[in-house]
Design an enzyme around this catalytic site. Structure first.
Site, PDB file in Angstrom:
ATOM      1  N   SER A 130      -9.597  27.672  43.499  1.00 32.76           N
ATOM      2  CA  SER A 130     -10.346  27.163  42.349  1.00 32.76           C
ATOM      3  C   SER A 130     -10.912  25.772  42.551  1.00 32.76           C
ATOM      4  O   SER A 130     -11.837  25.368  41.856  1.00 32.76           O
ATOM      5  CB  SER A 130      -9.448  27.171  41.109  1.00 32.76           C
ATOM      6  OG  SER A 130      -8.272  26.428  41.354  1.00 32.76           O
TER       7      SER A 130
ATOM      8  N   GLU B 138     -11.945  16.830  27.314  1.00 29.93           N
ATOM      9  CA  GLU B 138     -10.619  16.411  27.730  1.00 29.93           C
ATOM     10  C   GLU B 138     -10.483  16.735  29.209  1.00 29.93           C
ATOM     11  O   GLU B 138     -11.162  17.627  29.715  1.00 29.93           O
ATOM     12  CB  GLU B 138      -9.551  17.192  26.941  1.00 29.93           C
ATOM     13  CG  GLU B 138      -9.223  18.581  27.501  1.00 29.93           C
ATOM     14  CD  GLU B 138     -10.354  19.579  27.426  1.00 29.93           C
ATOM     15  OE1 GLU B 138     -11.303  19.354  26.644  1.00 29.93           O
ATOM     16  OE2 GLU B 138     -10.320  20.595  28.157  1.00 29.93           O
TER      17      GLU B 138
ATOM     18  N   LYS C  99     -14.847  24.404  37.554  1.00 25.65           N
ATOM     19  CA  LYS C  99     -15.140  23.848  36.233  1.00 25.65           C
ATOM     20  C   LYS C  99     -16.640  23.757  35.959  1.00 25.65           C
ATOM     21  O   LYS C  99     -17.076  23.874  34.822  1.00 25.65           O
ATOM     22  CB  LYS C  99     -14.508  22.464  36.087  1.00 25.65           C
ATOM     23  CG  LYS C  99     -12.987  22.455  36.122  1.00 25.65           C
ATOM     24  CD  LYS C  99     -12.395  23.103  34.883  1.00 25.65           C
ATOM     25  CE  LYS C  99     -10.877  22.958  34.843  1.00 25.65           C
ATOM     26  NZ  LYS C  99     -10.278  23.663  33.698  1.00 25.65           N
TER      27      LYS C  99
END
Lengths: 420, 283
Positions: free
Chosen positions: A395, A122, A100
């Site tokens: 990830s 969010e 991210k």
């Protein structure tokens, strides 16, 4: 509307820039947001070709995030996948613990460029919220994170992390109290405060330019991995495998290989209790074309077009929509999307822990499970294991999921805990 | 109010009729299915009897991104109660029978899922005036525009304080019935003051070719209605009306009484406004 040329102008799959990916994409949002989206599109188009912006971002990747992230071969894990070779792209080693941060640093830089002082985001599992709160602290921006009330409970550790970083975390108690409702609430905030506020969207969904912009910021994953594999083994993988919720880590991995027809692209969707049970988040597998959160894409919906609540053990995959580029890649057959149940994912989670000493995010465990299944299928189909290479995007790391895993595997003795 | 006997489907005629009386029209929003389908139909009919000129019936949607807490609460309750698109079409039929032009306000996905052409056909067959689409901009609305045109339905798109002149032209040209001017940058809900930018937005929308412009978001009192009626063709009220029903809880009659009282207050408001420039222009 000032939108750049769409799919028609693209010569390769990699060049499709939105706002449409085939029949998917677009902008299905209130008029009030169009000016902001136009501004953001223009700013992004300018920034991504601006050497000063790209060099600042590259320096942040190198000095702050810790890029390039390595690739790690995991032979002991791969022994359970028919003995094929498996390489993990280690986005779990990034600062803040997931992919991210790649997206957030770019969008935070862009926020500064357009002169806004506040960011909102969010978050589902909390990884995007943590990354956004981190970037906000780094850049001195006010930060508000919307998170479904249910997810604040599931991911209490990440709520604490965001608050430590100075962000305001707003639990959302409407609807299913998960990621989709957090997105609704963030959009409401953005409509009301768009003059001062930039919405740092966390995945490749939403209205244009978010799907293309987040993809552009995440494609570094696949580009690095492609180069690293070529250097390490002198060839491309047979398949690139990633988990898909909204789909940002997957598109980040896939993008570098879109025009390499020999590389299979496999997205692992969260099948929860099983697609047949209806309790799942396998949007491409079981959804239908629709409009959700500003884009035309595949959506889990009922016959009246009402969004169906999704379910997954992984808060980060618990989303009834998916990025429009994935819907398009599925529709043209370029990428394959397969369902992986909670149980399969948790089994792969445990296997990676035990065989390689790596605790993955439960999201990423879905990709690991997909790779285990794929390896076995390929070998059963006659592939030479030693010549079969799978690239899996790890990830994120599993710190945030330890309590979920402990519960799943009954690692906490309730009597012991009660006696503390 | 005199009882209407003639069904006037399009909203333009109702807006023009109000204008001919030297006033703005009162447009009311109520979600179908709250407190239940029959209750919402009764509420809309009561609103017309109390002075509403045009009705917007909300199609409850699971992800109402542009609505504030009041309408969200009612819409969620309607969905929890099992409200379906077929219920909305029945409500349209029964409310349109009052003679007040009856629009549906909906997010786009339910229409897309139902089938855009099928929805337009069924809405027209029910006597509906058209559709207001808060998350569908004209740029993306080709399929809906074609279907609406095939059935002479109103297409009401929104403009916002952030809309550029170019977009005001584009939106005004795409609308039929009226242009919905969002008074403020925000979601639905009552506010102490109507957005200061609303009057300028109405003027700019008219300059961009919008023949009829109604203002929504934030109007909750007769005084605010009078203020907006001074410069707009119609005053749209939603949350303040839904609030009367929510506050009454299980007491349906009390809810309807409070609703009638609020509508009457707003109807008096639109009649109390001074004639505005648009009327002089058209006179």
């Amino acid at each position: 509307m000032s939108m750049e040329a769409g799919s028609e102008a693209a010569r390769t799959l990699r060049e499709v820039a939105g706002p449409y990916f085939g029949d998917f994409g677009g902008r299905f949002v209130p008029e009030a947001l169009i000016a902001a989206l136009d501004d953001l599109s223009a700013a992004w188009e300018k920034a991504k070709g601006d050497p000063e912006f790209t060099s600042r971002l590259a320096a942040l990747h190198r000095d702050y995030t810790g890029r390039p992230s390595p690739i790690t071969e995991v032979p002991q894990f791969a022994a359970h996948a028919g003995g094929v070779r498996i390489f993990l792209k280690r986005e779990d080693l990034n600062h803040t613990g997931s992919h991210k941060i790649n997206n957030v640093l770019g969008q935070a830089l862009l926020t500064q460029l357009v002169g806004k002082t506040r960011v909102i985001a969010e978050t589902g599992a909390g990884q995007h919220g943590v990354a956004t709160a981190t970037a906000a602290a780094l850049f001195g921006l006010d930060c508000t994170i919307y998170m479904g009330e249910e997810d604040t409970r599931r991911q209490a550790l990440n709520v604490a992390r965001m608050r430590l970083l100075g962000a305001e975390v707003v639990p959302v108690s409407t609807g299913s109290r998960t990621l989709k409702d957090a997105i609704n609430e963030a959009f409401r905030d953005w409509v009301a405060n768009v003059e001062t506020t930039n919405y740092i969207f966390g995945t490749v969904a939403g209205p244009h330019p978010f799907p293309a912009m987040v993809r552009d910021l995440q494609k570094i994953i696949g580009e690095e991995a492609r180069g690293q594999l070529l250097e390490r083994i002198g060839r491309l993988p047979d398949a690139a495998v990633a988990c898909v919720g909204g789909g940002s880590n997957a598109i980040g991995l896939f993008h570098a290989f879109l025009d390499d027809a020999e590389v299979r692209l496999i997205g692992c969707e969260a099948a929860g209790d099983g697609v047949a049970t209806g309790r799942h988040a396998a949007t491409i597998t079981a959804g239908d074309p629709g409009v959700l959160h500003g884009a035309k894409t595949m959506v889990l919906q009922d016959e009246d077009g009402q969004t169906v609540e999704s379910h997954s053990i992984s808060a980060g995959l618990d989303y009834p929509g998916v990025g429009p580029e994935h819907s398009w890649l599925a529709s043209i057959g370029r990428a394959e999307y397969v369902p992986v149940t909670d149980a399969e994912a948790m089994s792969a989670f445990e296997l990676l822990c035990r065989t390689e000493g790596i605790i993955p995010a439960i999201e990423s465990a879905h990709a690991l499970a997909g790779a285990l299944r794929l390896g076995e299928e390929l070998v059963a189909g006659g592939a030479d294991p030693a010549q079969t290479v799978l690239l899996v995007n790890l990830s994120g790391r599993g710190d945030k999921d330890v309590s979920t895993a402990a519960e799943w595997f009954s690692l906490v003795d309730e009597d012991e805990r009660a006696g503390e | 109010m005199t009882a209407r006997t003639e069904i006037t489907r399009g909203t333009a005629a109702a807006l023009d009729a109000a204008r001919a009386q030297g006033r703005a029209a009162l447009v009311v929003y109520l979600p179908v299915g709250y407190p239940d389908v029959d209750g919402s139909i009764a509420a809309a009919q009561a609103a017309v009897a109390a002075g509403a000129d045009i009705v917007e019936l909300g199609l409850p949607y699971s992800d109402p991104g542009m609505d504030g807490v009041v309408i969200q609460e009612a819409a969620q309750a309607a969905l929890d109660g099992g409200t379906r698109i077929t219920d909305v079409l029945r409500a349209v039929r029964e409310v349109a029978a009052t003679g007040a032009p009856t629009l549906v306000m909906t997010y786009y996905n339910p229409v897309l899922r139902y089938g855009v052409a099928r929805f337009a056909a069924d809405l027209a067959a029910a006597g509906g005036a058209g559709l207001i689409t808060p998350d569908l901009i004209p740029d993306e609305a080709g399929e809906w525009i074609a279907a609406a045109d095939a059935h002479d339905l109103d297409k009401v798109f929104l403009v916002a304080p952030s809309s550029t002149t170019e977009r005001l032209h584009l939106t005004a040209a795409a609308c039929r019935g009226f242009v919905y001017a969002a008074s403020t940058m925000g979601v639905t809900g009552t506010r102490a003051t109507v957005g200061a930018k609303a009057e300028g937005l109405v003027a700019a929308t008219r300059a961009a070719g919008g023949e009829r412009v109604c203002v929504g978001l934030g109007v909750s009192t007769g005084e605010q209605a009078a203020q907006v009626a001074g410069y707009a063709d119609g005053v749209i009220v939603g949350s303040a009306l839904v609030r009367t029903l929510i506050d009454a809880g299980a007491d349906r009659e009390a809810g309807l009484a409070a609703l009638r009282e609020k509508v009457a207050e707003l109807a008096a408001g639109v009649r109390a406004a001074a004639p505005h420039p648009a009327e002089e222009r058209r006179a």
